[in-house]
Design an enzyme around this catalytic site. Sequence first.
Site, PDB file in Angstrom:
ATOM      1  N   TYR A 144      64.903  78.082  29.337  1.00  0.00           N
ATOM      2  CA  TYR A 144      64.257  77.360  30.439  1.00  0.00           C
ATOM      3  C   TYR A 144      64.116  78.309  31.613  1.00  0.00           C
ATOM      4  CZ  TYR A 144      63.384  73.390  33.617  1.00  0.00           C
ATOM      5  OH  TYR A 144      62.841  72.507  34.512  1.00  0.00           O
ATOM      6  N   LYS A 172      60.475  77.068  28.000  1.00  0.00           N
ATOM      7  CA  LYS A 172      59.865  76.082  28.907  1.00  0.00           C
ATOM      8  C   LYS A 172      59.573  76.839  30.186  1.00  0.00           C
ATOM      9  CE  LYS A 172      61.550  71.857  31.362  1.00  0.00           C
ATOM     10  NZ  LYS A 172      60.460  71.469  32.199  1.00  0.00           N
TER      11      LYS A 172
HETATM   12  N1  LIG Z   1      62.705  70.260  36.115  1.00  0.00           N
HETATM   13  C1  LIG Z   1      62.774  69.099  35.275  1.00  0.00           C
HETATM   14  C2  LIG Z   1      61.598  68.931  34.428  1.00  0.00           C
HETATM   15  C3  LIG Z   1      60.394  69.049  35.209  1.00  0.00           C
HETATM   16  O1  LIG Z   1      59.319  68.937  34.835  1.00  0.00           O
HETATM   17  C4  LIG Z   1      63.969  69.092  34.361  1.00  0.00           C
HETATM   18  O2  LIG Z   1      64.523  70.135  34.077  1.00  0.00           O
HETATM   19  O3  LIG Z   1      64.371  68.017  33.949  1.00  0.00           O
END
Ligand SMILES: N[C@@H](CC=O)C(=O)O
Length: 305
Positions: A144, A172
């Site tokens: 992420y 992501k």
């Molecule tokens: N930042 C959020 C998702 C955003 O779109 C998350 O990590 O839950």
Amino acid sequence: MTTTSYDPRGVTVATTLAFKEDSSESSGLAVDYDRFAAHCTWLVENGCHGIGPNGSLGEYSSLTDDERRKVVQTAVQAVGGRASVIAGVHAPGWHQAQRWAEYAGEDGADAILLLPPTLYRANDDEVIEHYARVAEVGLPIMAYNNPIDTKIDLSPETLARLAEIPEVVAVKEFSCDVRRVLEIQERCDIAVVAGADDVLFESLVDGAVGWFAGFPNAFPGESVEIYDLVMAGKFADARELYRNLVAVFRWDTRTEFVQAIKLVIDIGGHSYGGPTRPPRGPLSREHEVGVRADAARAIEYLASR
Ligand SMILES: N[C@@H](CC=O)C(=O)O
């Protein structure tokens, strides 16, 4: 060696978490597992391909350890194999993240979403170690990249190093720099997933294979429709729909994104949003007016189609 297969394509919802009033809780709010389960079911019935509990949108940092684990168990049970479950296992260090990953595997999650170490600005070698250690658990990992919140940028160069870990299968991408989508594909063999709602269309057109963010919580059917249109090469139709939703989607990258997305879910007539748990407070009057106006325009457009 990874123990499950995982397909990052499609629309995965970074799920919000419902709370209910409970005076026995110090925060005054208890997790409402029934409402969360109903929300997951509704998302899957509206075509979403994945459920992502315990992200920042799921307020994981305000949960106890027991709650955090039970949220994943609830999602897995509600989804019942009809979509994948990608559990957030974010933690300050790999010892804790490994434990969350082990629980996720035991509880039936298909994959895990993992930020770099959350409480300090780790250097690249420490970031690689963090992912490599959590990979030992054997679940597929979606890295992420959220430099806005973490202050650590998983640059395309760093991702190329992470991609050497077989368990790291996707990223992501939440840097909100759409140039990254092509650059990552040039440098490494992992799937890019659009991680923010307001760069969604641009990211998919540039080769992102999935969408994992917040507003599918409120617009699951329409989100799947945009995704399917882009994948079918129907760019003009996809852009038309996206353009009419993007003003409300922009709340996904603002400080108040959790409160905003919960409010839009509720405005849509679903009761899966509700309050946020402290320390997150309610929206200011000004922000609430803004969210309501953007949501109203989106809903009016959808009703007029
Ligand atoms: N930042 C959020 C998702 C955003 O779109 C998350 O990590 O839950």
